[in-house]
Each structure stands twice: as C-alpha cells, then as structure tokens.
Design an enzyme around this catalytic site. Structure first.
Site, PDB file in Angstrom:
ATOM      1  N   SER A 211     -12.578  64.331  57.198  1.00 34.81           N
ATOM      2  CA  SER A 211     -12.517  62.602  57.387  1.00 34.81           C
ATOM      3  C   SER A 211     -11.616  62.324  58.459  1.00 34.81           C
ATOM      4  CB  SER A 211     -12.224  61.953  56.033  1.00 34.81           C
ATOM      5  OG  SER A 211     -13.321  62.031  55.199  1.00 34.81           O
ATOM      6  N   GLY A 286     -19.486  56.757  56.510  1.00 33.00           N
ATOM      7  CA  GLY A 286     -18.980  55.869  55.484  1.00 33.00           C
ATOM      8  C   GLY A 286     -17.767  54.949  56.169  1.00 33.00           C
ATOM      9  N   TYR A 328      -0.902  59.874  51.972  1.00 36.85           N
ATOM     10  CA  TYR A 328      -1.168  60.771  53.067  1.00 36.85           C
ATOM     11  C   TYR A 328      -0.615  60.312  54.250  1.00 36.85           C
ATOM     12  CZ  TYR A 328      -5.983  59.293  52.461  1.00 36.85           C
ATOM     13  OH  TYR A 328      -7.094  58.670  52.302  1.00 36.85           O
ATOM     14  N   CYS A 355       7.219  48.790  42.152  1.00 38.61           N
ATOM     15  CA  CYS A 355       8.393  49.402  41.742  1.00 38.61           C
ATOM     16  C   CYS A 355       8.639  50.960  42.142  1.00 38.61           C
ATOM     17  CB  CYS A 355       8.742  49.208  40.470  1.00 38.61           C
ATOM     18  SG  CYS A 355       9.027  47.400  39.812  1.00 38.61           S
TER      19      CYS A 355
END
Length: 426
Positions: A211, A286, A328, A355
């Site tokens: 991707s 997509g 990532y 948090c």
C-alpha cells in the site's frame, strides 16, 4: 491559499470568506451542526474517483477495497456506479449486504476466514472467494459442496516483489502472512488443489504487493511475474484462466511535496503493456479513491508552550480516530480552518487527547502563532484507514462521517455515543 488536489485536498476544498469550505459548506457551520471531531467526506470527489477508474478500465473490473472506508451509503454509491467491492471479514460482508451490493460483484478476501464467514458468503452468492491457504481450500471445498454450488475462486499469490513502502503495509514479498509464495512453489500446489476440487472453479489469479505505492515499477514487475505464472499454469494443466487481479496499493498525497502518484489511466496503461490482451484485468483501488475525499475536522482545546522546547496544540480527537501516525509514522499536514490570521507562523506539534505520549497527529507543523482554544483545525487526506481503524481507546466515542455535496451536508455514519459504549457491558 493553495488547496490543490496535488496537496492532498478534495477538489471542492476552497478558502472562502475567511474559512475552509468543503463541498460548498463552511467548516464553522459543519462544526456547529455536527460537532467535532468529524470526518467531512466530499461525495462528488469520491464518486468522480470511482468514475475515473471505471473509465480507465472499461473492459475489466474495478474492485473498491472496502477496508479503506466502508458504510452502507458508500456501498450504494459503488453499486450504482458499476464498481465491484472487496470485503475481507464477516463484518465487511454484512455492510455489503446492508448496502444492497450485488453479490455477484463482491469478492471475499482475508488470510483467515472462518467457516461461518465462508458459509455466509457462499449462501449469499458471493461472486468470488480469494483463497489464501491450503486449509481454506479444504474448508471451502466442503462448504461449497454442501451448498450444492461450484464456487468461483481466485488464488492469492505472493510474487516476491518488495514494494517501496513501510514494512507493515508491504504484502508482496515471500515472507508474508498473505497468499501462496510463487518462489517456494506453494502457488503451483494451490493451483493443483483447486483444480482437483469439483466444487471449486478457478477463475483467476490474484496478487497485491502493498500500500501507499507511488511508482509503477513494483506494479509492472508483479504483473510480469503473475502473467508468466498464469501462462505456465495454463500450459501445464490445459486450462484457461480468464482473469488476473493485480490488487491495489496506489498511494495518495498526504502533504505538499509528497510524490504525486500516477493517475488510474497511467496505471492501467502500464499494466496492459505486460498483461496479455485476452485476459480480463482487475484492480483493487481503495486508498486512491477514498483517501483524498475526506477532511478530518478538530477543535483546539489547549495550547501549551514550553519555551525553547516545543508548542503543543491539543485537539479533541487523536489516535483513537487516526492511529496511523502512532502505528507506522504516517505524516500529515493541517491548517487553521475557521478563520484567517495575519500572525507569523511557528512550528507546533498537533496532539490528541489520549493518555499516551505517542498520541501525535502532526509534527513540526507551521501554524499561525495566535492559534487558540476554539479554533478549528482541518487535516486533509483523511478518507482512508482512519474511520476504518478508529477505536474507543480511553472510552472515547468515534466521530461521525458527514457527506457534503453542492452546499448540503448529511450524516452517513452517526457519531457514537456513551450509550453505545455502555450498551456492550453486561
């Protein structure tokens, strides 16, 4: 202000009257009506991108990758606009059914489909199942036989092509949880097992190398290897395999200066130079459809300056509605969307409300020095893998998706409520 599509914004994004407008609607009005955070989805942009892919491949199949973003309304757009749909879980299959998708134009992916999911897909009449393991071939053989059907399948092949992308979203190498390795001979064995199953019909081969790919080298190399393997299978077994599905993975622009990916027509032309003309070609865009169509809108809650160190601009969302930067290192940009400012820019870090120190949305972002609580920030290229990957971390409710078009706005995915969360507990 340059809000060109080359910088990650939808085509209808415009700076008018001192605010950002999407689909002809101003963000101040949208925030007042629908609250923040929210995803603003440009329907015209989404459907025009679908049309661009269909026009680029009129004699093939365009399978929208539902994992990018899916809801029943989007399914209705896809069905009306003549696209096919990829699903990879029972939940995505349920959305396809709810949206009225033609099952013949649905393809079922996934590396670990359950028996229940496969039975449901076969009973629904799913157009094709992409088999991903020997165990799945055995399961599907039995399920199709019990249903009294001959189920169309494609075999997912890992062609040994390493896409130039993050290792977490690269899927075409031999060391992958997906598919059957071409180099190790597993793909050839999968072909033999499918051809031996009387309740399965081999209608195509499939590959997907990863991707957020912005060059054509990996695509064409994978296409060449897959076309060669397909011809070898036809020669060895005396069969005809009519379709070659080369997956998706075409990237998008997230920030000014990012590489501009090729257009759909360029992708198809490059693949057609490699793929034999008699084969029916399929692709699976997509992100390249959904990604640039939505803008994430947030409200600033606090601005915390640490002299000589950093300035943190905290917004009312974060890693629960966009985990990609934390997962990532995905890089985004943002702008002050609700007013004009003459203040000089200063670099800030836009962070979320969770948090976690890693709850960062945008690093090293130049924003006007007078940014303050109550301002609205907009992040472009937010249509893919944000709402789909959103969570309830810290019990934060997930944002709505608001479709905008021709000056009108409507909710297509409502905002989650605390009642929704509490309703799960027993």
């Amino acid at each position: 202000m340059n809000l060109a599509i080359e910088n990650g914004w939808p085509r209808t994004a415009a700076w008018t009257g001192g605010e950002l407008r999407i689909g002809g609607v101003g963000v101040r009005e949208l925030a007042a009506e629908f609250g923040t955070p929210a995803y603003l989805l440009d329907e015209e942009e989404f459907r025009s991108r679908c049309a661009e892919w269909r026009e680029a491949l009129p004699d093939g199949e365009v399978h929208y990758g539902g994992k990018a973003f899916l809801c029943p309304e989007v399914v209705r757009w896809l069905d009306a606009d003549g696209l096919c749909l990829d699903v990879c879980t029972g939940g995505e299959l349920a959305v396809a059914v709810a949206g009225g998708m033609d099952p013949a134009r649905a393809v079922f992916h996934g590396n670990n489909k359950s028996v229940a999911e496969l039975r449901r897909a076969v009973a629904w009449g799913v157009g094709c199942v992409v088999v991903d393991s020997f165990a799945e071939i055995e399961r599907l053989t039995v399920i199709a036989a019990e249903a009294g059907v001959r189920q169309s399948v494609m075999i997912r092949v890992t062609p040994g092509v390493e896409a130039h992308t993050h290792e977490f979203i690269a899927t075409g190498g031999d060391d992958s949880k997906f598919g059957f390795s071409l180099g190790a001979g597993l793909a050839a064995e999968a072909v033999r097992r499918v051809l031996a199953a009387s309740s399965l019909e081999l209608t195509g081969l499939h590959s997907h190398i990863g991707s957020q790919i912005t060059d054509l080298g990996g695509f064409t190399l994978a296409a060449r290897r897959m076309a060669g393997f397909l011809r070898a299978v036809e020669r060895e077994h005396g069969v005809t395999i009519p379709k070659l599905d080369l997956g998706g993975g075409l990237g998008i622009v997230y920030r000014p200066g990012d590489p501009v990916p090729p257009r759909p027509a360029e992708v198809v032309a490059a693949l057609r130079e490699v793929v034999p003309a008699h084969l029916r070609l399929a692709v699976e865009p997509g992100r390249s459809i959904a990604g640039p169509t939505a803008v994430a809108l947030y409200e600033v809650g606090t601005v915390k300056e640490i002299p000589g160190v950093n300035t943190y601009v905290s917004v009312d969302g974060g890693m629960s509605d966009n985990p990609r930067p934390a997962m990532y290192g995905a890089a985004y940009t943002a702008l002050l969307a609700s007013r004009a400012s003459q203040a000089p820019p200063r670099e800030v870090t836009v962070v979320g409300r969770h948090c976690e120190s890693g709850d960062v949305l945008v690093r090293d972002l130049p924003l006007p020095a007078d940014v303050r609580p109550g301002d609205l920030l907009a992040i472009p290229a937010s249509g893919a893998y944000q709402r789909s990957m959103a969570s309830n971390y810290n019990h934060v409710t997930r944002p709505p998706v608001v479709a905008v078009r021709d000056g009108a706005a409507r909710v297509i995915v409502r905002r989650e409520t605390e009642e929704d969360l509490l309703g799960l507990y027993v």
